[in-house]
Design a protein around this motif. Structure first.
Motif, PDB file in Angstrom:
ATOM      1  N   TYR A   1      11.444   2.428  -0.811  1.00 44.70           N
ATOM      2  CA  TYR A   1       9.823   2.800  -0.508  1.00 44.70           C
ATOM      3  C   TYR A   1       9.100   1.423  -0.622  1.00 44.70           C
ATOM      4  O   TYR A   1       9.534   0.502  -1.343  1.00 44.70           O
ATOM      5  CB  TYR A   1       9.515   3.653  -1.730  1.00 44.70           C
ATOM      6  CG  TYR A   1       9.589   3.408  -3.095  1.00 44.70           C
ATOM      7  CD1 TYR A   1       8.609   2.481  -3.733  1.00 44.70           C
ATOM      8  CD2 TYR A   1      10.734   3.839  -3.901  1.00 44.70           C
ATOM      9  CE1 TYR A   1       8.890   2.116  -5.031  1.00 44.70           C
ATOM     10  CE2 TYR A   1      10.883   3.622  -5.253  1.00 44.70           C
ATOM     11  CZ  TYR A   1       9.948   2.539  -5.620  1.00 44.70           C
ATOM     12  OH  TYR A   1      10.226   2.425  -7.060  1.00 44.70           O
ATOM     13  N   ASN A   2       7.913   1.548  -0.091  1.00 45.08           N
ATOM     14  CA  ASN A   2       6.931   0.732  -0.225  1.00 45.08           C
ATOM     15  C   ASN A   2       5.538   1.220  -0.823  1.00 45.08           C
ATOM     16  O   ASN A   2       4.868   1.955   0.064  1.00 45.08           O
ATOM     17  CB  ASN A   2       6.428  -0.007   1.232  1.00 45.08           C
ATOM     18  CG  ASN A   2       7.696  -1.083   1.950  1.00 45.08           C
ATOM     19  OD1 ASN A   2       8.200  -1.738   0.956  1.00 45.08           O
ATOM     20  ND2 ASN A   2       7.958  -0.820   2.907  1.00 45.08           N
ATOM     21  N   PHE A   3       5.271   1.004  -2.034  1.00 48.53           N
ATOM     22  CA  PHE A   3       4.077   1.516  -2.501  1.00 48.53           C
ATOM     23  C   PHE A   3       3.193   0.266  -3.049  1.00 48.53           C
ATOM     24  O   PHE A   3       3.812  -0.765  -3.378  1.00 48.53           O
ATOM     25  CB  PHE A   3       4.653   2.269  -3.812  1.00 48.53           C
ATOM     26  CG  PHE A   3       4.661   3.722  -3.388  1.00 48.53           C
ATOM     27  CD1 PHE A   3       5.561   4.137  -2.327  1.00 48.53           C
ATOM     28  CD2 PHE A   3       4.263   4.815  -4.244  1.00 48.53           C
ATOM     29  CE1 PHE A   3       5.934   5.608  -2.053  1.00 48.53           C
ATOM     30  CE2 PHE A   3       4.762   6.092  -4.019  1.00 48.53           C
ATOM     31  CZ  PHE A   3       5.555   6.330  -2.861  1.00 48.53           C
ATOM     32  N   THR A   4       1.907   0.656  -3.170  1.00 45.34           N
ATOM     33  CA  THR A   4       0.905  -0.494  -3.388  1.00 45.34           C
ATOM     34  C   THR A   4       0.018   0.144  -4.432  1.00 45.34           C
ATOM     35  O   THR A   4      -0.712   1.508  -4.042  1.00 45.34           O
ATOM     36  CB  THR A   4       0.129  -1.199  -2.331  1.00 45.34           C
ATOM     37  OG1 THR A   4       1.247  -1.615  -1.500  1.00 45.34           O
ATOM     38  CG2 THR A   4      -0.542  -2.172  -2.806  1.00 45.34           C
TER      39      THR A   4
ATOM     40  N   LYS B   1      -3.061  -3.963  10.219  1.00 44.17           N
ATOM     41  CA  LYS B   1      -2.498  -4.202   9.032  1.00 44.17           C
ATOM     42  C   LYS B   1      -2.224  -5.720   8.526  1.00 44.17           C
ATOM     43  O   LYS B   1      -2.535  -5.976   7.531  1.00 44.17           O
ATOM     44  CB  LYS B   1      -0.801  -3.500   9.063  1.00 44.17           C
ATOM     45  CG  LYS B   1       0.059  -3.989   7.753  1.00 44.17           C
ATOM     46  CD  LYS B   1       1.140  -2.997   8.138  1.00 44.17           C
ATOM     47  CE  LYS B   1       2.196  -3.432   6.728  1.00 44.17           C
ATOM     48  NZ  LYS B   1       3.366  -2.782   7.089  1.00 44.17           N
TER      49      LYS B   1
ATOM     50  N   SER C   1      -0.320   3.971  -0.576  1.00 41.72           N
ATOM     51  CA  SER C   1      -1.141   2.734  -1.090  1.00 41.72           C
ATOM     52  C   SER C   1      -2.546   3.330  -1.504  1.00 41.72           C
ATOM     53  O   SER C   1      -3.174   4.099  -1.118  1.00 41.72           O
ATOM     54  CB  SER C   1      -1.432   1.646  -0.143  1.00 41.72           C
ATOM     55  OG  SER C   1      -2.463   0.712  -0.855  1.00 41.72           O
TER      56      SER C   1
ATOM     57  N   ARG D   1      12.151   5.448   7.966  1.00 42.79           N
ATOM     58  CA  ARG D   1      11.101   4.396   7.594  1.00 42.79           C
ATOM     59  C   ARG D   1      11.059   4.639   6.055  1.00 42.79           C
ATOM     60  O   ARG D   1      11.408   5.603   5.631  1.00 42.79           O
ATOM     61  CB  ARG D   1       9.642   4.615   8.100  1.00 42.79           C
ATOM     62  CG  ARG D   1       9.721   4.022   9.560  1.00 42.79           C
ATOM     63  CD  ARG D   1       8.378   4.345  10.270  1.00 42.79           C
ATOM     64  NE  ARG D   1       7.101   4.071   9.407  1.00 42.79           N
ATOM     65  CZ  ARG D   1       6.000   4.255   9.796  1.00 42.79           C
ATOM     66  NH1 ARG D   1       5.825   4.756  11.125  1.00 42.79           N
ATOM     67  NH2 ARG D   1       4.977   3.892   8.817  1.00 42.79           N
ATOM     68  N   LYS D   2      11.016   3.602   5.284  1.00 41.53           N
ATOM     69  CA  LYS D   2      10.806   3.645   3.907  1.00 41.53           C
ATOM     70  C   LYS D   2       9.651   4.417   3.529  1.00 41.53           C
ATOM     71  O   LYS D   2       8.276   4.610   4.347  1.00 41.53           O
ATOM     72  CB  LYS D   2      10.442   2.345   3.137  1.00 41.53           C
ATOM     73  CG  LYS D   2      11.721   1.443   3.291  1.00 41.53           C
ATOM     74  CD  LYS D   2      11.565   0.201   2.746  1.00 41.53           C
ATOM     75  CE  LYS D   2      12.663  -0.987   2.632  1.00 41.53           C
ATOM     76  NZ  LYS D   2      12.415  -2.168   2.261  1.00 41.53           N
ATOM     77  N   LYS D   3       9.426   5.373   2.595  1.00 39.66           N
ATOM     78  CA  LYS D   3       8.352   6.194   1.955  1.00 39.66           C
ATOM     79  C   LYS D   3       7.246   4.913   1.786  1.00 39.66           C
ATOM     80  O   LYS D   3       7.722   4.078   0.990  1.00 39.66           O
ATOM     81  CB  LYS D   3       8.793   7.202   0.891  1.00 39.66           C
ATOM     82  CG  LYS D   3       7.813   8.061   0.611  1.00 39.66           C
ATOM     83  CD  LYS D   3       8.025   8.795  -0.686  1.00 39.66           C
ATOM     84  CE  LYS D   3       8.913   9.981  -0.191  1.00 39.66           C
ATOM     85  NZ  LYS D   3       8.223  10.896   0.539  1.00 39.66           N
ATOM     86  N   SER D   4       6.056   5.246   2.141  1.00 41.94           N
ATOM     87  CA  SER D   4       4.986   4.419   1.832  1.00 41.94           C
ATOM     88  C   SER D   4       3.666   5.093   1.229  1.00 41.94           C
ATOM     89  O   SER D   4       3.396   6.402   1.699  1.00 41.94           O
ATOM     90  CB  SER D   4       4.688   3.486   3.095  1.00 41.94           C
ATOM     91  OG  SER D   4       4.115   4.208   4.043  1.00 41.94           O
TER      92      SER D   4
END
Length: 310
Positions: A118-121, A14, A93, A88-91
């Motif tokens: 959340y962590n979205f990309t 990562k 990408s 954990r934050k929903k992720s």
């Protein structure tokens, strides 16, 4: 093999660096290096290559990661379900070529989330970067197009990297122009009609091959060429210098594309837009939901989804 070693490997991939990974894992770099070395010795394969620019997965490492990530994701789900701690934050990408329907579906996905964090990309990026993001597990899915010209080359790259292409829909080429462009008076245009207008295309960085172009007919020579890196710029140039680009014909008015007009391009060619993913990895629930939304948006634009079972 321990779960911690799988999590260490995931963090290294990562971050692309043993040094940065050790900082985020709150451990020393020698300890991290030793843990990965023991894992490689146990598996009898080399997982990582160290270079001056960072760390990358070997071919064996990519295959191992495709299975490893399924394990760590399942463990995370178990922890969120049964442990009494902050989940954990929903992720999620996605990496894609520059398409409005990709963005509009992403927006709807975000609006439908039932979580506070959340962590979205969303990466609108160069074609080669889509493959790189998937290989390095920075993105779960990619979106790009294939046609008769680029299919053999891109399919070869996908096969070598254990990726697969799942077609979503077929589209005939259109040009995009500003709403004041004289060409909007035409029901369709030929390439000869475009000779005096600046040709706009997305730059492809170091992988500046015709096969990686986001626009079909990439080998045609144009008198006026302008390379850009993002959709906002390309739209501004359509209006500012009467430029045009070639794409699928989908324009999203929800994303302020109302000043852009799509005109059919009279050429003997077509494009198949689709999803790219790792062969061994099943899509996460979030990715599956995004794909469901994506297909609905495509249908709303009047395109028929390709049935993979046929």
């Amino acid at each position: 093999m321990r779960l911690e070693q799988l999590e260490y490997l995931e963090m290294i991939v990562k971050t692309g660096s043993f040094n940065e990974a050790s900082k985020r894992l709150f451990m020393t770099q020698p300890s991290l290096s030793n843990a990965i070395k023991k894992l490689e010795e146990e598996l009898k394969i080399k997982l990582l290559l160290r270079t001056k620019t960072g760390v990358s997965l070997t071919d064996d490492g990519r295959e191992f990661m495709s299975y490893s990530k399924q394990v760590t994701d399942q463990v995370s789900l178990l922890q969120e379900r049964y442990k009494k701690h902050e989940p954990r934050k929903k992720s999620f990408s996605v990496s894609a070529q520059h398409y409005a329907f990709v963005v509009s579906a992403f927006v709807e996905l975000l609006k439908g989330l039932d979580v506070d964090e959340y962590n979205f990309t969303l990466r609108e990026t160069e074609t080669q970067n889509i493959f790189d993001d998937l290989n390095e597990f920075k993105s779960e899915i990619g979106i790009l197009y294939l046609n008769n010209f680029n299919e053999k080359v891109l399919q070869k790259i996908m096969k070598e990297n254990d990726l697969e292409f799942q077609p979503l829909f077929n589209a005939k080429p259109h040009i995009f122009v500003g709403y004041r462009n004289p060409l909007i008076k035409k029901k369709s245009v030929k390439m000869a009609d475009l000779e005096d207008y600046p040709y706009l295309s997305y730059e492809q960085g170091d992988a500046n091959s015709f096969f990686f172009a986001e626009e079909i007919l990439s080998t045609i020579v144009h008198k006026r060429n302008i390379k850009v890196s993002d959709r906002a710029t390309i739209f501004n140039l359509m209006a500012g210098v009467n430029g045009y680009t070639i794409s699928s014909g989908i324009i999203s008015n929800d994303l302020n594309d109302d000043k852009i007009v799509a005109i059919p391009l009279d050429v003997d060619d077509s494009m198949t837009l689709g999803l790219v993913k790792h062969k061994q990895i099943e899509l996460s629930l979030t990715a599956a939901e995004y794909l469901k939304i994506l297909k609905r948006h495509i249908q709303n634009y009047g395109f028929q989804i390709i049935d993979e079972n046929n």
